[in-house]
Design a protein around this motif. Structure first.
Motif, PDB file in Angstrom:
ATOM      1  N   VAL A  59      25.422  37.673  -3.506  1.00  0.00           N
ATOM      2  CA  VAL A  59      24.068  37.840  -4.038  1.00  0.00           C
ATOM      3  C   VAL A  59      23.060  37.235  -3.064  1.00  0.00           C
ATOM      4  O   VAL A  59      23.154  36.066  -2.696  1.00  0.00           O
ATOM      5  N   THR A  64      14.468  32.107  -7.486  1.00  0.00           N
ATOM      6  CA  THR A  64      15.904  32.147  -7.217  1.00  0.00           C
ATOM      7  C   THR A  64      16.709  31.664  -8.415  1.00  0.00           C
ATOM      8  O   THR A  64      17.749  32.243  -8.752  1.00  0.00           O
ATOM      9  N   PHE A  88      19.901  33.711 -10.808  1.00  0.00           N
ATOM     10  CA  PHE A  88      21.211  33.220 -11.217  1.00  0.00           C
ATOM     11  C   PHE A  88      21.362  33.318 -12.732  1.00  0.00           C
ATOM     12  O   PHE A  88      22.415  33.710 -13.242  1.00  0.00           O
ATOM     13  N   LEU A  91      31.840  35.358  -6.901  1.00  0.00           N
ATOM     14  CA  LEU A  91      30.415  35.348  -6.585  1.00  0.00           C
ATOM     15  C   LEU A  91      30.121  34.422  -5.403  1.00  0.00           C
ATOM     16  O   LEU A  91      30.644  33.315  -5.322  1.00  0.00           O
ATOM     17  N   PHE A 128      26.581  33.069  -3.876  1.00  0.00           N
ATOM     18  CA  PHE A 128      25.153  33.067  -4.202  1.00  0.00           C
ATOM     19  C   PHE A 128      24.388  32.335  -3.096  1.00  0.00           C
ATOM     20  O   PHE A 128      24.560  31.130  -2.901  1.00  0.00           O
ATOM     21  N   ASN A 143      21.288  30.722  -2.009  1.00  0.00           N
ATOM     22  CA  ASN A 143      20.155  30.228  -2.797  1.00  0.00           C
ATOM     23  C   ASN A 143      18.896  29.941  -1.991  1.00  0.00           C
ATOM     24  O   ASN A 143      17.818  29.787  -2.566  1.00  0.00           O
TER      25      ASN A 143
END
Length: 337
Positions: A141, A153, A157, A173, A175, A177
């Motif tokens: 992501v 952000t 999530f 996942l 992520f 950030n």
């Protein structure tokens, strides 16, 4: 609850194992109309991370006042910047998605790139479900907010987690950030500014305008302000600018609470009145041009500057689908693919 589908006829199991990239941005109305803008704003402004005041009080204000007045005004502004491909944010986001897909393919990586909006369409939930149907169970992501903030952000999530809570099998996942100090991001920003300076000359002041946040967020531990300051420092150091050459500001505030400062509109008005009549403005927190850059900066803030005596105002476009920006995105996601 979201269910698995498309079972393999031979094994009885769904083909799995693909990796995919999910690009996410804030969102946009589907149309430049009052009803469409009202639906979008209702979803956006109902997020408790976006507006952190007592819930009941805020919902009364939102539905009793804001959603009765603001949608028509915003729709009129959207009409001024609307394109054949929809809103600029959507049009540019689709180009980013396509170019990142091509970049990964050129780099020998066989992973599909998907696009979702946190608010509006394509929704986070529907896009995640489409990824699942395609056999993707390893997702990287990339929220396209360079500087992490809880209302941007963080809420991406939240949306992903809410959808995956309904799933029996949760995918892997990764992520990303923040990328506020990523070398390729800093270089891409610096190069875009250098290109502008080469064509138009160095302005008397470079204004680096970031999206505003309530000052209370910083006091509660949100690192956004610090990340904006670091982005500013790294870019201006790469450009070799002195402290007198630039200023960091914050735009797009609303409500009566104190927001991060200095404020962009007040700053450029003050600059003009002080005789600094030649400025360039760039908005490093925006990965794609949108209402806040094209209308607020190029329109409203230009007028503020000129009415205060400023002569030369120019906006340096967001990185959008520039090749350097796309290569930066590819560099962020490739380690997980």
């Amino acid at each position: 609850m979201y269910k698995f589908s498309g079972l393999d006829k031979k094994t009885g199991h769904q083909p799995r194992g693909k990796k995919g990239v999910l690009l996410m941005n804030l969102g946009t109305p589907d149309e430049a109309t009052t009803p469409s803008v009202r639906r979008y704003l209702a979803e956006f402004l109902s997020d408790p991370r976006v507006v952190e005041i007592p819930r009941l009080v805020w919902l009364v204000i939102l539905h009793g006042i804001i959603l009765r007045v603001r949608p028509a005004k915003s729709a009129a502004l959207y009409k001024e910047i609307w394109t054949d491909g929809g809103s600029p944010l959507m049009d540019i986001s689709k180009k980013q998605q396509a170019k990142l897909q091509q970049q990964l393919s050129d780099d020998g990586i066989n992973s599909n790139v998907y696009l979702a909006m946190r608010y509006g369409n394509p929704s986070t939930a529907s896009t995640l479900q489409a990824m699942h149907k395609d056999g993707v169970d390893d997702i990287t992501v990339l929220p396209l907010y360079p500087q992490y903030a809880a209302p941007t952000t963080g809420t991406v999530f939240d949306a992903i987690a809410r959808e995956l809570m309904k799933w029996r099998f949760v995918p892997s996942l990764h992520f990303i950030n923040t990328y506020h100090d990523n070398d390729d991001y800093i270089t891409a920003l610096a190069e875009s500014i250098e290109k502008d300076f080469a064509v138009n000359g160095k302005p008397k002041k470079l204004v680096m305008s970031f999206h505003g946040m309530p000052e209370r967020n910083l006091q509660l531990g949100d690192p956004y302000y610090c990340f904006c300051a670091k982005t500013t420092r790294l870019v201006t150091e790469k450009l070799g600018l002195s402290n007198d050459d630039y200023v960091m500001t914050f735009q797009s505030r609303f409500g009566k609470a104190k927001w991060l400062g200095p404020y962009t509109d007040a700053t450029i008005e003050s600059l003009a009145k002080d005789g600094i009549d030649d400025i360039a403005v760039i908005c490093p927190a925006f990965s794609a041009d949108c209402l806040e850059t094209l209308e607020e900066i190029q329109g409203e803030n230009r007028e503020v500057f000129e009415e205060a005596g400023g002569k030369s105002f120019r906006y340096i476009a967001a990185l959008n689908d520039d090749d350097a920006h796309i290569k930066m995105m590819a560099g962020l996601v490739k380690p997980y693919l």
